[in-house]
Design a protein around this motif. Structure first.
Motif, short mmCIF file in Angstrom:
data_model
loop_
_atom_site.label_atom_id
_atom_site.label_comp_id
_atom_site.label_asym_id
_atom_site.label_seq_id
_atom_site.Cartn_x
_atom_site.Cartn_y
_atom_site.Cartn_z
N VAL A 140 0.92 -1.25 -0.03
CA VAL A 140 0.02 0.23 -0.07
C VAL A 140 0.91 1.07 0.19
CG1 VAL A 140 -1.94 1.28 1.09
CG2 VAL A 140 -1.85 -1.19 1.18
N LYS A 141 1.02 1.85 -1.08
CA LYS A 141 1.79 3.11 -1.23
C LYS A 141 0.93 4.24 -1.77
CE LYS A 141 5.65 1.04 -0.26
NZ LYS A 141 6.10 1.27 0.84
N HIS A 142 -0.09 4.07 -2.40
CA HIS A 142 -0.81 5.33 -2.85
C HIS A 142 -2.23 5.20 -2.18
CE1 HIS A 142 -2.47 7.78 -6.36
NE2 HIS A 142 -2.56 8.30 -5.15
N VAL A 143 -2.69 5.99 -1.32
CA VAL A 143 -3.84 5.85 -0.79
C VAL A 143 -4.59 7.25 -1.30
CG1 VAL A 143 -5.17 6.07 1.60
CG2 VAL A 143 -3.10 4.68 1.07
N ILE A 144 -5.98 6.80 -1.54
CA ILE A 144 -6.90 7.99 -1.66
C ILE A 144 -7.79 8.16 -0.14
CG2 ILE A 144 -9.15 8.59 -2.98
CD1 ILE A 144 -8.04 7.66 -5.32
N LEU A 145 -7.64 9.44 0.11
CA LEU A 145 -8.44 9.85 1.45
C LEU A 145 -9.76 10.77 0.81
CD1 LEU A 145 -8.99 9.96 4.49
CD2 LEU A 145 -7.40 12.47 4.18
N VAL A 146 -10.98 10.15 1.37
CA VAL A 146 -12.35 10.84 0.86
C VAL A 146 -12.97 11.56 1.87
CG1 VAL A 146 -14.40 10.51 -0.04
CG2 VAL A 146 -12.66 8.91 -0.92
N ASP A 147 -13.46 12.75 1.97
CA ASP A 147 -13.80 13.51 2.77
C ASP A 147 -15.11 14.37 1.87
OD1 ASP A 147 -14.94 14.54 5.10
OD2 ASP A 147 -13.09 15.84 5.66
N ASP A 148 -15.97 15.03 2.55
CA ASP A 148 -17.08 15.73 1.90
C ASP A 148 -16.56 17.04 1.37
OD1 ASP A 148 -17.08 16.23 4.65
OD2 ASP A 148 -19.17 16.47 4.72
N VAL A 149 -16.09 17.82 2.65
CA VAL A 149 -15.50 19.29 2.22
C VAL A 149 -14.36 19.54 2.64
CG1 VAL A 149 -16.16 21.80 2.68
CG2 VAL A 149 -18.17 19.98 2.35
N LEU A 150 -13.44 19.96 1.98
CA LEU A 150 -12.11 20.39 2.73
C LEU A 150 -12.02 22.01 2.72
CD1 LEU A 150 -8.53 18.96 2.00
CD2 LEU A 150 -8.84 21.70 1.71
N THR A 151 -11.92 22.38 3.99
CA THR A 151 -11.88 23.94 4.26
C THR A 151 -10.41 24.22 4.72
OG1 THR A 151 -13.96 23.69 5.27
CG2 THR A 151 -12.58 25.69 5.85
#
Length: 182
Positions: A140-151
């Protein structure tokens, strides 16, 4: 965009991919999804994110090994009854045919609500707020992190720092919306 780079100091993620600025109609849709249980909007957001990701990254993107989502503290999850980032990530992973680990991250620290906090206040609130539920394999070298909003990027950055300490080389943050710098 230089203004976004200036507005996101001290970040630990490598790439940021947002569907839209945090403006209408997304502001209304996200509020309906997050606070009124309009779960069908998770499908809309995930489908739109997947479509844009595929259109822009079909040939250029580094392979993604795993998708994770920003966790809620157990007390907030119990109060709300669901994690909006998880609902988006679950559908998005399916659309992009990527492995998704819904339990990889745990929010161990119950912090005050981030709405209305400055970037430095948010960063302080989030110190040691997250932990890994288990170690990742060396693949596991590349991870996508998901969120709804980035402030301010504080949550995504704190989680990215944790992921990199665990051996992840690259973290890409995918969000529905980005709050534009003023």
């Amino acid at each position: 965009w230089p203004a976004i780079n200036q507005a996101l100091p001290k970040i630990h993620f490598d790439h940021l991919f947002c569907l839209a600025p945090y403006l209408p109609p997304f502001t209304q849709w996200l509020a309906q999804f997050k606070y009124q249980g309009r779960f069908e909007l998770a499908y809309l957001f995930a489908d739109l994110l997947a479509h844009q990701w595929q259109a822009l990254h079909s040939l250029k993107a580094a392979p993604v090994d795993l998708m994770v989502s920003v966790p809620l503290h157990i007390s907030k999850w119990q109060h709300r009854g669901y994690n909006q980032a998880h609902l988006i990530a679950k559908r998005l992973a399916k659309n992009l045919q990527l492995p998704y680990d819904k339990t990889a991250l745990v929010r161990t620290k119950k912090s005050i609500c981030q709405v209305g906090q400055t970037g430095s206040q948010r960063r302080k609130n989030l110190i040691n707020a997250f932990t890994l539920a288990h170690q990742f394999t060396a693949q596991v070298k590349h991870v996508i992190l998901v969120d709804d909003v980035l402030t301010t990027g504080s949550t995504a950055s704190e989680i990215s720092k944790l992921l990199k300490q665990a051996g992840v080389a690259k973290v890409t943050v995918l969000t529905v919306c980005l709050t534009l710098p003023s």
